[in-house]
Enzyme design. Structure first.
Site, PDB file in Angstrom:
ATOM      1  N   HIS A  54      53.544  45.635  33.341  1.00 52.13           N
ATOM      2  CA  HIS A  54      54.714  44.770  33.488  1.00 52.13           C
ATOM      3  C   HIS A  54      54.788  43.837  32.277  1.00 52.13           C
ATOM      4  CE1 HIS A  54      51.424  42.446  35.498  1.00 52.13           C
ATOM      5  NE2 HIS A  54      51.895  41.535  34.682  1.00 52.13           N
TER       6      HIS A  54
HETATM    7  C1  T46 Z   1      49.311  39.592  34.368  1.00 48.66           C
HETATM    8  C2  T46 Z   1      48.011  40.303  34.454  1.00 48.66           C
HETATM    9  C3  T46 Z   1      47.093  39.935  33.324  1.00 48.66           C
HETATM   10  C4  T46 Z   1      50.232  36.169  43.390  1.00 48.66           C
HETATM   11  O1  T46 Z   1      50.666  36.006  44.547  1.00 48.66           O
HETATM   12  N1  T46 Z   1      49.944  35.080  42.616  1.00 48.66           N
HETATM   13  C5  T46 Z   1      49.461  35.198  41.365  1.00 48.66           C
HETATM   14  O2  T46 Z   1      49.206  34.168  40.696  1.00 48.66           O
HETATM   15  C6  T46 Z   1      49.275  36.527  40.818  1.00 48.66           C
HETATM   16  C7  T46 Z   1      48.764  36.695  39.398  1.00 48.66           C
HETATM   17  C8  T46 Z   1      49.555  37.600  41.590  1.00 48.66           C
HETATM   18  N2  T46 Z   1      50.032  37.417  42.874  1.00 48.66           N
HETATM   19  C9  T46 Z   1      50.272  38.591  43.701  1.00 48.66           C
HETATM   20  C10 T46 Z   1      51.379  39.526  43.234  1.00 48.66           C
HETATM   21  C11 T46 Z   1      50.919  40.870  43.755  1.00 48.66           C
HETATM   22  O3  T46 Z   1      51.353  41.031  45.087  1.00 48.66           O
HETATM   23  O4  T46 Z   1      49.082  39.373  43.706  1.00 48.66           O
HETATM   24  C12 T46 Z   1      49.393  40.749  43.753  1.00 48.66           C
HETATM   25  C13 T46 Z   1      48.736  41.493  42.604  1.00 48.66           C
HETATM   26  O5  T46 Z   1      49.395  41.126  41.377  1.00 48.66           O
HETATM   27  P1  T46 Z   1      49.704  42.176  40.206  1.00 48.66           P
HETATM   28  O6  T46 Z   1      49.860  43.521  40.776  1.00 48.66           O
HETATM   29  O7  T46 Z   1      50.844  41.632  39.399  1.00 48.66           O
HETATM   30  O8  T46 Z   1      48.330  42.089  39.396  1.00 48.66           O
HETATM   31  P2  T46 Z   1      47.977  42.702  37.961  1.00 48.66           P
HETATM   32  O9  T46 Z   1      46.496  42.650  37.870  1.00 48.66           O
HETATM   33  O10 T46 Z   1      48.654  43.983  37.720  1.00 48.66           O
HETATM   34  O11 T46 Z   1      48.592  41.628  36.913  1.00 48.66           O
HETATM   35  C14 T46 Z   1      48.088  40.304  36.870  1.00 48.66           C
HETATM   36  C15 T46 Z   1      49.222  39.279  36.858  1.00 48.66           C
HETATM   37  O12 T46 Z   1      50.090  39.488  37.999  1.00 48.66           O
HETATM   38  C16 T46 Z   1      50.073  39.356  35.619  1.00 48.66           C
HETATM   39  O13 T46 Z   1      50.874  38.208  35.501  1.00 48.66           O
HETATM   40  O14 T46 Z   1      49.818  39.357  33.287  1.00 48.66           O
HETATM   41  O15 T46 Z   1      47.309  40.132  35.696  1.00 48.66           O
END
Ligand code: T46
Length: 136
Positions: A54
């Site tokens: 993303h």
């Molecule tokens: C990024 C990379 C480096 C939250 O509710 N609060 C938060 O602060 C974050 C970071 C995530 N979430 C929720 C959103 C999703 O339902 O946690 C779940 C997993 O997040 P995501 O699939 O976006 O995680 P990654 O590891 O793919 O990405 C994360 C960050 O979301 C993103 O901003 O840059 O780490």
């Protein structure tokens, strides 16, 4: 010939440790180049799992691998760069509107993320074609 752009902006943090061990201090607008609104960390990422895929419209972040290692791929829509994060006193700055992918997490990887905004799902662009369209 168009020069290749390196999207990896490395940040080096002083190790204030001594004979007892390491200590690294992170301070907003000093060695972290923005006001800090949120800190989170990724631990226990299963071997073979990749994360990210993303971009963020506004969010800026610093990534630091406190233990273990992972590979980060950044993409601005025209250029791609990658780096291995494996040092507790080195990070990378990811500006807004950069597509990011995280791969090859070691089992012991602890990835610390420092962000300049609170969490907001509406800031995410999770579809690569949408990202490319917005980039133009
Ligand atoms: C990024 C990379 C480096 C939250 O509710 N609060 C938060 O602060 C974050 C970071 C995530 N979430 C929720 C959103 C999703 O339902 O946690 C779940 C997993 O997040 P995501 O699939 O976006 O995680 P990654 O590891 O793919 O990405 C994360 C960050 O979301 C993103 O901003 O840059 O780490």
């Amino acid at each position: 010939m168009v020069a290749e752009v390196n999207l990896i902006q490395k940040l080096k943090f002083d190790n204030l440790g001594d004979s007892r061990g390491h200590l690294v201090s992170l301070e907003a607008l000093k060695n972290i180049p923005f006001e800090i609104k949120r800190v989170y960390y990724l631990v226990g990422t299963h071997p073979g799992e990749s994360r990210g895929f993303h971009a963020h419209r506004e969010l800026k972040q610093v990534l630091i691998c406190l233990a273990g290692q992972c590979r980060i791929v950044l993409d601005d829509g025209q250029n791609k760069s990658e780096t291995i994060l494996n040092s507790f006193n080195e990070g990378i700055l990811i500006e807004s509107m950069i597509w990011r992918e995280m791969h090859d997490f070691s089992a012991d990887c602890v990835l610390l993320v420092i962000a300049n905004q609170h969490y907001s799902e509406s800031d995410y662009i999770r579809n690569y074609d949408d990202f490319k369209r917005l980039y133009k």
